[in-house]
Design an enzyme around this catalytic site. Structure first.
Site, PDB file in Angstrom:
ATOM      1  N   HIS A 191      13.080  54.929  22.468  1.00 41.32           N
ATOM      2  CA  HIS A 191      14.711  54.646  22.877  1.00 41.32           C
ATOM      3  C   HIS A 191      15.351  55.779  22.192  1.00 41.32           C
ATOM      4  CE1 HIS A 191      18.598  52.747  22.869  1.00 41.32           C
ATOM      5  NE2 HIS A 191      18.070  51.880  23.800  1.00 41.32           N
ATOM      6  N   ASP A 206      10.495  50.368  14.912  1.00 41.77           N
ATOM      7  CA  ASP A 206      11.781  49.684  15.636  1.00 41.77           C
ATOM      8  C   ASP A 206      11.062  48.487  16.612  1.00 41.77           C
ATOM      9  OD1 ASP A 206      13.246  49.174  17.915  1.00 41.77           O
ATOM     10  OD2 ASP A 206      13.637  51.448  18.673  1.00 41.77           O
ATOM     11  N   GLN A 234      12.532  45.329  20.597  1.00 40.74           N
ATOM     12  CA  GLN A 234      12.237  44.386  21.850  1.00 40.74           C
ATOM     13  C   GLN A 234      10.814  43.601  21.486  1.00 40.74           C
ATOM     14  OE1 GLN A 234      13.568  44.507  24.614  1.00 40.74           O
ATOM     15  NE2 GLN A 234      14.777  46.063  24.438  1.00 40.74           N
TER      16      GLN A 234
HETATM   17  C1  LIG Z   1      13.223  49.590  21.857  1.00 42.61           C
HETATM   18  C2  LIG Z   1      14.831  49.670  21.331  1.00 42.61           C
HETATM   19  N1  LIG Z   1      15.157  50.552  20.383  1.00 42.61           N
HETATM   20  C3  LIG Z   1      16.287  50.247  19.900  1.00 42.61           C
HETATM   21  C4  LIG Z   1      17.356  49.767  20.811  1.00 42.61           C
HETATM   22  C5  LIG Z   1      18.788  49.826  20.260  1.00 42.61           C
HETATM   23  O1  LIG Z   1      19.285  48.704  19.973  1.00 42.61           O
HETATM   24  P1  LIG Z   1      20.861  48.426  19.590  1.00 42.61           P
HETATM   25  O2  LIG Z   1      21.654  48.808  20.968  1.00 42.61           O
HETATM   26  O3  LIG Z   1      20.941  46.835  19.663  1.00 42.61           O
HETATM   27  O4  LIG Z   1      21.087  49.012  18.465  1.00 42.61           O
HETATM   28  C6  LIG Z   1      16.945  49.110  22.070  1.00 42.61           C
HETATM   29  C7  LIG Z   1      18.033  48.716  22.905  1.00 42.61           C
HETATM   30  O5  LIG Z   1      17.857  48.537  24.169  1.00 42.61           O
HETATM   31  C8  LIG Z   1      15.788  48.992  22.486  1.00 42.61           C
HETATM   32  O6  LIG Z   1      15.411  48.511  23.396  1.00 42.61           O
END
Ligand SMILES: Cc1ncc(COP(=O)(O)O)c(C=O)c1O
Length: 418
Positions: free
Chosen positions: A135, A212, A215
């Site tokens: 992401h 991370d 998900q």
């Molecule tokens: C795999 C992944 N990492 C990080 C994020 C970022 O999350 P946040 O916007 O809650 O900080 C997301 C959000 O969709 C995500 O799907």
């Protein structure tokens, strides 16, 4: 108002989804004259009544600032906040609550580690390893760090099934690699990455690993000690908790060795104009008044998930994934992205001749909420050779009827563009 257990608690496997759905008031809504089918859980999840009630109860009965007042209310707020930290620690199987830093979400957790660990450990010609399925929030903070430090970003390629190429990964690890950061579950492909193996290979060379878990955290049991990672991050709003609250787990050794992220109140031991002594972790990383109600609400969400059981939730979502994959694959002209052997309930696809945004709009008219776009994964879209996909992402309250509605709406979209 009481913090009642979820309606589904204690019921035998499989999940009593009818009871679970009753816990989520928003799902009772009609959209465009029809029952809402919410299949955008990878963007954010809906909130059960217990979470809503717990946040309300905080403001009704406990609201005060934390760690500051000597008065009764401040002690109650502090207790609630620190109990929430202990709940998160248990949920992730951290060794102590001191390994849990409250942040705004996964994005802030990555930025925090890039800014603090990065500032002290990454220099000219060093390398940071991430994967091709990250992401943007697990790309851009490292890119910023690389620009500042004169370091390089190295990318683990993905296979055609949407899995990490572990041989290529092993060959990327070098003496100048300072950190590896990979996603646990891809928000586009659904791939569940073998993060334990990723950690094992990195640790053999003394390289720390950030995972991370945005998900993953509400969809499968997470054990940070079993994974062995140095850092793990997740977002409350993707776990049936409030927005604006998230978690950075870091091992005590790592956190204690890192300088602060932001300066301000609550992160200090003592301040003079000449010198500031910082508090120990986790408070060193929580400058200013935190999102107290958010932390308390997140703990209520975790209690909700625990009462149902992450194993049962994962099994239910696995059944849904199989059903949605079969249903969508049957539609002529559909191409599905991500066929990993270990996959979470996220289905990305395109439909020949229909732009994903048009799919999203037509489905919305049928009361079906999905996401269309690049999903904050533009480099992955380049790898897949498409500018965007449609994505259905499922959660514990979804049903086979929801999948039937998705399928029927997709047939409508296909008919309109035929
Ligand atoms: C795999 C992944 N990492 C990080 C994020 C970022 O999350 P946040 O916007 O809650 O900080 C997301 C959000 O969709 C995500 O799907």
């Amino acid at each position: 108002m009481t913090n009642a257990p979820p309606a589904a608690a204690g019921s035998a496997s499989p999940l009593d989804v009818t009871a679970i759905r009753r816990d989520f008031p928003i799902l009772r809504q009609q959209v465009h004259g029809t029952r809402l089918v919410y299949l955008d859980n990878a963007s954010t999840t809906q909130k059960p009544q217990t979470v809503i009630d717990r946040v309300a109860r905080f403001y009704l009965e406990e609201n005060a600032n934390v760690h500051r007042g000597v008065h009764w209310l401040s002690e109650r707020a502090t207790d609630a906040y620190e109990e929430a930290r202990a709940t998160v620690a248990r949920f992730l199987n951290a060794r102590t609550p001191q390994e849990i830093v409250f942040v705004r979400g996964t994005t802030e957790a990555v930025n925090l580690v890039a800014a603090t660990y990065g500032r002290t450990h990454v220099g000219r010609d060093d390398e940071i390893v991430i994967s091709a399925m990250e992401h943007h929030s697990n790309i851009v903070p490292w890119q910023i760090l690389c620009e500042q430090a004169g370091a390089r970003l190295k990318i683990i390629p993905t296979t055609d099934t949407g899995e990490l190429d572990l041989d290529a990964y092993a060959s990327l690890l070098r003496d100048c690699t300072r950190i590896v950061s990979v996603v646990h579950v891809s928000n586009v492909l659904g791939t569940v990455n073998p993060v334990g193996e990723v950690v094992r290979l990195a640790h053999r060379r003394g390289i720390p690993v950030f995972v991370d878990g945005a998900q993953a955290a509400a969809h499968m049991p997470i054990d940070v000690q079993a994974i062995g990672c140095d850092f793990y991050a997740c977002s409350g709003h993707k776990m049936f908790g409030p927005t604006g609250i998230g978690v950075l787990y870091g091992t005590s050794d790592r956190l204690e060795s890192m300088p602060p992220y932001q300066g301000g109140g609550d992160m200090i031991r003592s301040v003079t104009f000449e010198h500031t002594a910082y508090a120990s972790a986790p408070h060193r990383f929580e400058a200013g008044t935190p999102h107290i109600a958010g932390a308390v609400g997140l703990a209520a969400a975790i209690d909700y998930l625990d009462a149902i059981g992450l194993d049962r939730i994962a099994a239910h979502e696995h059944d849904l994934l199989r059903a949605v994959t079969d249903a969508v694959a049957r539609i002529p002209g559909v191409r599905i992205f991500g066929t990993a052997a270990d996959k979470a309930a996220v289905l990305s696809f395109v439909l020949e001749g229909v732009h994903p945004h048009d799919i999203g709009t037509i489905l919305d008219r049928e009361g079906v909420a999905i996401r269309a776009g690049h999903h904050c994964c533009q480099p992955l879209m380049d790898r897949l050779g498409v500018p965007a996909t449609a994505r259905a992402s499922l959660a514990l309250y979804n049903t086979v009827e929801d999948i039937d509605r998705l399928s029927a709406a997709l047939q409508t979209a296909r008919g309109l563009f035929a």
